[in-house]
Scaffold this motif. Sequence first.
Motif, PDB file in Angstrom:
ATOM      1  N   ASN A  81       9.703   7.670 -20.434  1.00 50.63           N
ATOM      2  CA  ASN A  81      10.397   7.899 -19.171  1.00 50.63           C
ATOM      3  C   ASN A  81      10.172   9.360 -18.768  1.00 50.63           C
ATOM      4  OD1 ASN A  81      12.432   9.614 -20.351  1.00 50.63           O
ATOM      5  ND2 ASN A  81      13.572   7.790 -20.991  1.00 50.63           N
ATOM      6  N   GLN A  82      10.683   9.759 -17.612  1.00 49.85           N
ATOM      7  CA  GLN A  82      10.395  11.101 -17.112  1.00 49.85           C
ATOM      8  C   GLN A  82      10.949  12.199 -18.010  1.00 49.85           C
ATOM      9  OE1 GLN A  82      11.563  11.876 -13.063  1.00 49.85           O
ATOM     10  NE2 GLN A  82      10.150  13.591 -12.902  1.00 49.85           N
ATOM     11  N   VAL A  83      12.113  12.002 -18.586  1.00 54.05           N
ATOM     12  CA  VAL A  83      12.698  13.012 -19.489  1.00 54.05           C
ATOM     13  C   VAL A  83      11.827  13.155 -20.731  1.00 54.05           C
ATOM     14  CG1 VAL A  83      14.703  13.548 -20.948  1.00 54.05           C
ATOM     15  CG2 VAL A  83      15.039  12.690 -18.620  1.00 54.05           C
ATOM     16  N   GLU A  84      11.401  12.037 -21.296  1.00 49.92           N
ATOM     17  CA  GLU A  84      10.535  12.073 -22.480  1.00 49.92           C
ATOM     18  C   GLU A  84       9.188  12.713 -22.152  1.00 49.92           C
ATOM     19  OE1 GLU A  84      12.062   8.072 -24.828  1.00 49.92           O
ATOM     20  OE2 GLU A  84      10.724   7.851 -23.112  1.00 49.92           O
ATOM     21  N   GLN A  85       8.667  12.423 -20.951  1.00 49.54           N
ATOM     22  CA  GLN A  85       7.401  13.041 -20.548  1.00 49.54           C
ATOM     23  C   GLN A  85       7.544  14.553 -20.432  1.00 49.54           C
ATOM     24  OE1 GLN A  85       5.898  11.072 -17.012  1.00 49.54           O
ATOM     25  NE2 GLN A  85       4.926   9.479 -18.238  1.00 49.54           N
ATOM     26  N   ARG A  86       8.635  15.020 -19.837  1.00 50.82           N
ATOM     27  CA  ARG A  86       8.844  16.469 -19.699  1.00 50.82           C
ATOM     28  C   ARG A  86       8.916  17.127 -21.071  1.00 50.82           C
ATOM     29  NH1 ARG A  86      13.122  20.313 -19.152  1.00 50.82           N
ATOM     30  NH2 ARG A  86      12.549  21.979 -17.710  1.00 50.82           N
ATOM     31  N   THR A  87       9.628  16.504 -21.995  1.00 51.80           N
ATOM     32  CA  THR A  87       9.737  17.032 -23.353  1.00 51.80           C
ATOM     33  C   THR A  87       8.364  17.080 -24.020  1.00 51.80           C
ATOM     34  OG1 THR A  87      12.005  16.240 -23.562  1.00 51.80           O
ATOM     35  CG2 THR A  87      10.809  16.668 -25.621  1.00 51.80           C
ATOM     36  N   ALA A  88       7.603  16.002 -23.871  1.00 53.40           N
ATOM     37  CA  ALA A  88       6.257  15.938 -24.466  1.00 53.40           C
ATOM     38  C   ALA A  88       5.337  16.982 -23.842  1.00 53.40           C
ATOM     39  CB  ALA A  88       5.669  14.542 -24.313  1.00 53.40           C
ATOM     40  N   LEU A  89       5.409  17.155 -22.528  1.00 49.26           N
ATOM     41  CA  LEU A  89       4.568  18.152 -21.861  1.00 49.26           C
ATOM     42  C   LEU A  89       4.914  19.557 -22.348  1.00 49.26           C
ATOM     43  CD1 LEU A  89       4.481  16.747 -18.227  1.00 49.26           C
ATOM     44  CD2 LEU A  89       2.522  16.988 -19.787  1.00 49.26           C
ATOM     45  N   ARG A  90       6.184  19.854 -22.448  1.00 45.35           N
ATOM     46  CA  ARG A  90       6.594  21.176 -22.939  1.00 45.35           C
ATOM     47  C   ARG A  90       6.037  21.406 -24.348  1.00 45.35           C
ATOM     48  NH1 ARG A  90      11.596  23.544 -20.543  1.00 45.35           N
ATOM     49  NH2 ARG A  90      12.105  24.246 -22.638  1.00 45.35           N
ATOM     50  N   ARG A  91       6.170  20.411 -25.202  1.00 52.21           N
ATOM     51  CA  ARG A  91       5.663  20.535 -26.579  1.00 52.21           C
ATOM     52  C   ARG A  91       4.157  20.779 -26.580  1.00 52.21           C
ATOM     53  NH1 ARG A  91       7.030  15.801 -28.445  1.00 52.21           N
ATOM     54  NH2 ARG A  91       4.956  14.920 -28.356  1.00 52.21           N
ATOM     55  N   MET A  92       3.427  20.034 -25.760  1.00 47.12           N
ATOM     56  CA  MET A  92       1.969  20.200 -25.726  1.00 47.12           C
ATOM     57  C   MET A  92       1.575  21.569 -25.175  1.00 47.12           C
ATOM     58  SD  MET A  92       1.249  17.548 -27.268  1.00 47.12           S
ATOM     59  CE  MET A  92      -0.502  17.721 -27.330  1.00 47.12           C
ATOM     60  N   LEU A  93       2.288  22.049 -24.180  1.00 47.63           N
ATOM     61  CA  LEU A  93       1.975  23.366 -23.625  1.00 47.63           C
ATOM     62  C   LEU A  93       2.244  24.475 -24.639  1.00 47.63           C
ATOM     63  CD1 LEU A  93       3.325  22.938 -19.983  1.00 47.63           C
ATOM     64  CD2 LEU A  93       0.942  22.842 -20.749  1.00 47.63           C
ATOM     65  N   LEU A  94       3.241  24.285 -25.478  1.00 51.49           N
ATOM     66  CA  LEU A  94       3.530  25.266 -26.518  1.00 51.49           C
ATOM     67  C   LEU A  94       2.511  25.218 -27.660  1.00 51.49           C
ATOM     68  CD1 LEU A  94       7.390  24.802 -26.674  1.00 51.49           C
ATOM     69  CD2 LEU A  94       6.217  26.954 -26.118  1.00 51.49           C
ATOM     70  N   GLN A  95       1.873  24.080 -27.865  1.00 54.34           N
ATOM     71  CA  GLN A  95       1.003  23.893 -29.023  1.00 54.34           C
ATOM     72  C   GLN A  95      -0.489  23.997 -28.734  1.00 54.34           C
ATOM     73  OE1 GLN A  95       2.054  20.058 -30.600  1.00 54.34           O
ATOM     74  NE2 GLN A  95       4.005  20.773 -31.396  1.00 54.34           N
TER      75      GLN A  95
END
Length: 175
Positions: A81-95
């Motif tokens: 869902n959109q909340v999970e996508q935002r969390t995943a995107l943040r994690r990927m941008l940090l990594q």
Amino acid sequence: MSQETIDIPQADILWDVALVPEAIIRGKTLPDEIAGYIGTKVARQGLYYTQAARILGFVKPGRSGEPAELTPFGRAFANYNQVEQRTALRRMLLQREPTRSVIAAIRASEGLRRAEVASVLQELAPLAQSTALRRAATVAAWLCATGLTEWKAGRLYYCGPNVPVQPSFPQQYAA
């Protein structure tokens, strides 16, 4: 330099990049099909967004002209869902590079101007100054879209979670 120029994103709208896995699941695997699905107008932009999805780990590396194929993470992301996508995107941008190095440079300084973000990108990949400035705007837009950074007085500041980021940026950006 550890990256190629195609490893530095040129797809400006992160939430359109997030549509690429969904497009591929729906059978849109070529740049012009992906461009149409996400609402851009030309195949070249579909290529940029597909490359950006590869940078984020959604799409497997492939040859130009071949149909795009999702990674297991890309397949899972398409079902978030959109909340999970935002969390995943943040994690990927940090990594993942190049955003990981930009975040590390921002956190090690008193914020970065666009030209300084461009310099970090030039340390990672062989980019001309004008190209680096355009790509710096893209990287900054991605970071702002997820709430990891914000612009204040012409400088990009980190405002995301206080997690360790391993620096891989030039020492000139260290505080």
